[in-house]
Design an enzyme around this catalytic site. Structure first.
Site, mmCIF file in Angstrom:
data_model
loop_
_atom_site.group_PDB
_atom_site.id
_atom_site.type_symbol
_atom_site.label_atom_id
_atom_site.label_comp_id
_atom_site.label_asym_id
_atom_site.label_seq_id
_atom_site.Cartn_x
_atom_site.Cartn_y
_atom_site.Cartn_z
ATOM 1 C CG ASP A 9 5.221 9.803 4.018
ATOM 2 O OD1 ASP A 9 5.226 8.985 3.097
ATOM 3 O OD2 ASP A 9 5.597 9.532 5.168
ATOM 4 C CG LEU A 10 -0.501 6.549 4.479
ATOM 5 C CD1 LEU A 10 -1.705 7.375 4.902
ATOM 6 C CD2 LEU A 10 -0.954 5.438 3.539
ATOM 7 C CG ASP A 11 3.031 3.898 5.734
ATOM 8 O OD1 ASP A 11 1.821 3.945 5.970
ATOM 9 O OD2 ASP A 11 3.537 3.071 4.967
ATOM 10 C CB THR A 17 1.357 1.664 8.470
ATOM 11 O OG1 THR A 17 1.991 2.732 7.809
ATOM 12 C CG2 THR A 17 -0.138 1.790 8.334
ATOM 13 C CE LYS A 45 9.334 4.680 11.232
ATOM 14 N NZ LYS A 45 9.301 5.597 12.373
ATOM 15 N N GLY A 46 9.748 4.758 4.393
ATOM 16 C CA GLY A 46 9.750 5.483 3.118
ATOM 17 C C GLY A 46 10.396 4.700 1.984
ATOM 18 C CB SER A 114 2.076 7.156 0.250
ATOM 19 O OG SER A 114 2.447 5.911 0.799
ATOM 20 C CB ALA A 115 6.957 4.707 -0.814
ATOM 21 C CB SER A 116 2.250 2.535 0.997
ATOM 22 O OG SER A 116 1.451 1.382 1.156
ATOM 23 C CE LYS A 145 7.515 9.440 -0.603
ATOM 24 N NZ LYS A 145 6.737 9.341 0.636
ATOM 25 C CD GLU A 169 8.221 11.854 3.203
ATOM 26 O OE1 GLU A 169 8.624 11.238 4.206
ATOM 27 O OE2 GLU A 169 7.778 11.281 2.202
ATOM 28 C CG ASP A 170 7.749 9.394 8.384
ATOM 29 O OD1 ASP A 170 7.517 9.398 7.160
ATOM 30 O OD2 ASP A 170 7.897 8.354 9.035
HETATM 31 P P1 B16 Z 1 3.919 -1.183 0.753
HETATM 32 P P2 B16 Z 1 5.245 6.097 3.022
HETATM 33 C C1 B16 Z 1 6.187 3.574 2.830
HETATM 34 O O1 B16 Z 1 5.130 4.478 2.972
HETATM 35 C C2 B16 Z 1 6.617 2.987 4.172
HETATM 36 O O2 B16 Z 1 7.164 4.000 4.995
HETATM 37 C C3 B16 Z 1 7.658 1.920 3.952
HETATM 38 O O3 B16 Z 1 8.061 1.358 5.182
HETATM 39 C C4 B16 Z 1 7.062 0.823 3.048
HETATM 40 O O4 B16 Z 1 8.003 -0.195 2.791
HETATM 41 C C5 B16 Z 1 6.608 1.489 1.742
HETATM 42 O O5 B16 Z 1 5.674 2.508 2.027
HETATM 43 C C6 B16 Z 1 5.984 0.493 0.798
HETATM 44 O O6 B16 Z 1 4.800 0.017 1.371
HETATM 45 O O7 B16 Z 1 4.637 -2.451 1.035
HETATM 46 O O8 B16 Z 1 2.610 -1.037 1.485
HETATM 47 O O9 B16 Z 1 3.784 -0.894 -0.719
HETATM 48 O O10 B16 Z 1 6.021 6.436 4.259
HETATM 49 O O11 B16 Z 1 5.945 6.531 1.736
HETATM 50 O O12 B16 Z 1 3.810 6.529 3.077
HETATM 51 MG MG MG Z 2 6.654 7.927 5.816
#
Ligand code: B16
Ligand code: MG
Length: 215
Positions: A9-11, A17, A45-46, A114-116, A145, A169-170
């Site tokens: 996972d990233l964040d 972030t 988060k996530g 990552s979800a980001s 997720k 994962e966090d």
């Molecule tokens: P974005 P991860 C997630 O990343 C974040 O934890 C979550 O807070 C954020 O809303 C989501 O990515 C979407 O991010 O707006 O940059 O697309 O923890 O899955 O790496």
């Molecule tokens: Mg995360």
């Protein structure tokens, strides 16, 4: 070696972030007079961007048209992009680089899950991109997720089967996604929150892959 790949996972795992997401959501909330708390930010988060806005609006008891929501999503992301544009390698969380080098030497394939939708920019700004054999982020998945899609796509991209993957994962939803994908899950952070994980560590400081990845 039973396990062949590590999916990160990233964040909250590789970089923090969450502080930038918090700042951007808080500023947005102020638009409709809502003050987002740190505890609420934890629950985001996530969670995807769209789902995060829906949660904030529910907490604020605020209704909005789809058009208004779309405008807010753009506003939040523009602010977030501005905040992360200053990110640098110094923001990689402690112990992460040594751990990535360690698993690379041990022959594990490495992917991001990552979800980001901004994962690529963050990996480039921090210099982390070079460690990854595959990058699966919010632009590649349709289900957030705890759906296992992001990790299953990661395994597919690395051409390994899910049961040979270890996920880091966090977030609770991320650990659940890993378990639903049939993978080993290592939780990074609070043991109470991540109780579904197979192993839990507070962070990567001083963690040796040869010790942690013994199952
Ligand atoms: P974005 P991860 C997630 O990343 C974040 O934890 C979550 O807070 C954020 O809303 C989501 O990515 C979407 O991010 O707006 O940059 O697309 O923890 O899955 O790496
Ligand atoms: Mg995360």
């Amino acid at each position: 070696m039973k396990y062949k790949a590590c999916l990160f996972d990233l964040d909250g795992v590789l970089v923090d972030t969450a502080i930038y997401h918090f700042q951007a959501w808080k500023t947005l909330g102020a638009n409709f007079g809502y003050i987002l708390t740190e505890a609420q930010n934890e629950q985001l988060k996530g969670v995807s961007r769209v789902a995060s806005l829906d949660r904030i609006l529910a907490w604020a008891n605020k209704e909005a048209t789809q058009e208004q929501k779309n405008a807010w999503l753009i506003e939040k992301n523009d602010h977030y992009l501005q905040l992360i544009s200053h990110m640098n390698p110094g923001e990689i969380l402690p112990g992460v680089l040594l751990f990535l080098e360690d698993i690379q030497k041990l022959g594990y394939r490495i992917a991001l899950g990552s979800a980001s939708k901004n994962a690529q920019i963050i990996l480039e700004k921090t210099g982390l991109a070079t460690y990854f054999d595959a990058i699966i982020d919010g632009n590649h998945v349709s289900k957030s997720k705890p759906d296992p899609e992001v990790f299953l796509k990661g395994a597919e991209a690395l051409q390994v089967s899910p049961e040979t993957c270890i996920v880091f994962e966090d977030a609770e939803a991320g650990v659940e996604a890993a378990k639903r994908a049939g993978m080993m899950a290592i939780g990074i952070g609070d043991a109470h929150v991540l109780h579904q994980a197979d192993k839990i560590i507070p962070n990567f400081t001083g963690v040796l892959a040869s010790d942690l990845l013994k199952f």
